[in-house]
Design a protein around this motif. Structure first.
Motif, PDB file in Angstrom:
ATOM      1  N   SER A 146       0.847  -1.194   0.000  1.00 51.56           N
ATOM      2  CA  SER A 146       0.000   0.000   0.000  1.00 51.56           C
ATOM      3  C   SER A 146       0.880   1.240   0.000  1.00 51.56           C
ATOM      4  O   SER A 146       1.667   1.454   0.931  1.00 51.56           O
ATOM      5  N   THR A 201      -3.902   2.048   3.511  1.00 54.17           N
ATOM      6  CA  THR A 201      -3.293   1.265   4.585  1.00 54.17           C
ATOM      7  C   THR A 201      -4.256   1.141   5.756  1.00 54.17           C
ATOM      8  O   THR A 201      -4.491   0.044   6.280  1.00 54.17           O
ATOM      9  N   GLU A 202      -4.828   2.269   6.179  1.00 50.85           N
ATOM     10  CA  GLU A 202      -5.779   2.248   7.289  1.00 50.85           C
ATOM     11  C   GLU A 202      -6.972   1.359   6.962  1.00 50.85           C
ATOM     12  O   GLU A 202      -7.455   0.590   7.802  1.00 50.85           O
ATOM     13  N   PHE A 208      -6.238  -2.555   7.014  1.00 55.31           N
ATOM     14  CA  PHE A 208      -6.191  -3.136   8.358  1.00 55.31           C
ATOM     15  C   PHE A 208      -7.574  -3.141   9.007  1.00 55.31           C
ATOM     16  O   PHE A 208      -7.910  -4.063   9.758  1.00 55.31           O
ATOM     17  N   GLY A 248      -4.970  -6.840   6.947  1.00 49.00           N
ATOM     18  CA  GLY A 248      -3.640  -6.545   7.473  1.00 49.00           C
ATOM     19  C   GLY A 248      -2.629  -7.656   7.287  1.00 49.00           C
ATOM     20  O   GLY A 248      -1.484  -7.400   6.881  1.00 49.00           O
ATOM     21  N   VAL A 280      -0.750  -7.659   4.017  1.00 54.64           N
ATOM     22  CA  VAL A 280       0.066  -6.499   3.665  1.00 54.64           C
ATOM     23  C   VAL A 280       1.521  -6.755   4.053  1.00 54.64           C
ATOM     24  O   VAL A 280       1.824  -7.009   5.221  1.00 54.64           O
ATOM     25  N   VAL A 304       4.166  -0.930   3.458  1.00 55.52           N
ATOM     26  CA  VAL A 304       3.394   0.289   3.251  1.00 55.52           C
ATOM     27  C   VAL A 304       4.362   1.452   3.054  1.00 55.52           C
ATOM     28  O   VAL A 304       5.553   1.340   3.340  1.00 55.52           O
ATOM     29  N   SER A 353       2.475   6.170   5.797  1.00 60.56           N
ATOM     30  CA  SER A 353       1.448   5.366   6.462  1.00 60.56           C
ATOM     31  C   SER A 353       1.794   5.232   7.941  1.00 60.56           C
ATOM     32  O   SER A 353       2.588   4.377   8.343  1.00 60.56           O
ATOM     33  N   TYR A 356      -0.545   4.850  10.445  1.00 54.46           N
ATOM     34  CA  TYR A 356      -1.575   4.156  11.223  1.00 54.46           C
ATOM     35  C   TYR A 356      -2.098   2.985  10.420  1.00 54.46           C
ATOM     36  O   TYR A 356      -2.284   3.107   9.212  1.00 54.46           O
ATOM     37  N   GLU A 384       1.003  -1.261  13.692  1.00 56.19           N
ATOM     38  CA  GLU A 384       1.560  -2.533  13.240  1.00 56.19           C
ATOM     39  C   GLU A 384       1.764  -2.614  11.737  1.00 56.19           C
ATOM     40  O   GLU A 384       2.288  -3.603  11.218  1.00 56.19           O
ATOM     41  N   ALA A 385       1.357  -1.594  11.007  1.00 60.44           N
ATOM     42  CA  ALA A 385       1.560  -1.606   9.553  1.00 60.44           C
ATOM     43  C   ALA A 385       3.054  -1.660   9.249  1.00 60.44           C
ATOM     44  O   ALA A 385       3.844  -0.932   9.857  1.00 60.44           O
ATOM     45  N   LYS A 410       5.758  -0.422   7.906  1.00 59.06           N
ATOM     46  CA  LYS A 410       6.227   0.810   7.281  1.00 59.06           C
ATOM     47  C   LYS A 410       7.611   0.631   6.664  1.00 59.06           C
ATOM     48  O   LYS A 410       8.483  -0.015   7.249  1.00 59.06           O
TER      49      LYS A 410
END
Length: 317
Positions: free
Chosen positions: A68, A74-75, A78, A83, A86, A89, A93, A95, A98-99, A101
């Motif tokens: 993403s 991204t938000e 999830f 999520g 993924v 990101v 991003s 938020y 836990e994404a 990044k």
């Protein structure tokens, strides 16, 4: 069918069109025989075709390596349960925490860096440097999901991602929850007193009119946008003069440049002619979360709650 959208912040997003193209297939002679890969995909709702900003995008199977390059997407991913699918990101991003990044950029996308992560779906908010075509040449599926100009279009984007990732049911639940919450907030907002407001995007200062996505969120609460009368308002994001804001004297000032630019009631008071603004004198300068005020995913409910609280406070005075 939804028209192709542009990458400009006020670009249009139309109606979601979904086509399930798979066929179920189990062996006729042995009901207990395991399904073939194609029948398993069909049972999961794939192949699926989503009408995105870059036209009809067909995904043959459920993506398991999603990148993403859009903080809003991204938000949303999830929120709808995608999520675990993924793998990366973009650098904006923030938020949820836990994404995964990375240093990938949605503003200056790098084809080689994206492809190196072996994605089976890339989600973008704009087509910078013709990235959609470049990834297409390498057979990487891409969904272009630009900024909407209507709340319903934001719902459509959530539905897009739900369909494309095999999380349609959860996406539908998220949309229903958002509609319910926003409906309650709008219905309960005090509307006895007509209040004016100014929404600041940055210190230039640029503002957002009622014709924009953010402006429509404010309109839910019966507020009048002073930027609607500004020169250049037809573009949706007029650059205002200090004199224009001072003369408009809005009842409420909402700041979406707090985290980026450290703006507050005190910094506004130092601007030429602004010290006497009603919003400053009456302590009606609201510091928003920059991210909430610039994204169009499930957390627009949180933004609406912040606006509703400010309207309630101002109406009580």
């Amino acid at each position: 069918m939804r028209p192709v959208r542009t990458a400009f912040a006020g670009a249009l997003l139309g109606t979601l069109v979904l086509t399930a193209c798979g066929q179920t297939g189990t062996t006729a002679t042995s009901p207990a025989a395991p399904s073939s890969p194609s029948s398993a995909a069909a049972a999961a709702g794939f192949p699926v075709t989503v009408q995105a900003g870059n036209g009809a995008v067909t995904l043959e199977k459920k993506p398991e390596r999603i990148i993403s390059l859009s903080p809003t997407s991204t938000e949303t991913l999830f929120a709808i349960g995608a999520g675990p699918q993924v793998i990366a990101v973009d650098d904006q991003s923030t938020y949820p925490a836990e994404a995964p990044k990375t240093d990938l950029s949605g503003f200056k996308p790098n084809v080689e860096a994206i492809v190196a992560k072996k994605p089976d779906l890339v989600i973008l908010a704009n087509d910078q440097d013709k990235i959609v075509a470049e990834l297409g040449k390498l057979n990487v599926p891409v969904l272009l999901e630009p900024a909407p100009v209507k709340i319903d279009e934001a719902y459509d984007e959530i539905a897009d991602l739900g369909a494309a990732t095999g999380n349609k049911d959860k996406a539908d639940q998220v949309i229903t929850g958002m509609k319910t919450e926003l409906g309650k907030l709008s219905a309960n907002a005090p509307k006895a007193k007509k209040l004016t407001y100014y929404h600041e995007l940055d210190t230039t200062p640029y503002a957002a009119t009622s014709a924009t996505f953010i402006g429509q969120i404010y309109a839910m609460f019966g507020l009048t946008n002073v930027a609607d009368q500004a020169p250049g308002a037809a573009g949706g994001y007029p650059k205002l003069s200090a004199e224009f804001v001072a003369e408009s004297d809005p009842d409420l000032v909402f700041l979406a440049d707090v985290n980026c630019c450290q703006q507050s009631k005190d910094t506004l008071a130092k601007r030429p002619g602004w010290k006497g603004l009603s919003a400053i004198k009456n302590d009606q300068v609201i510091q928003l979360d920059d991210d909430l005020a610039s994204r169009w995913g499930p957390r627009i409910v949180d933004l609406a709650k912040a606006i509703e609280a400010a309207v309630g406070k101002a109406a009580a005075k």
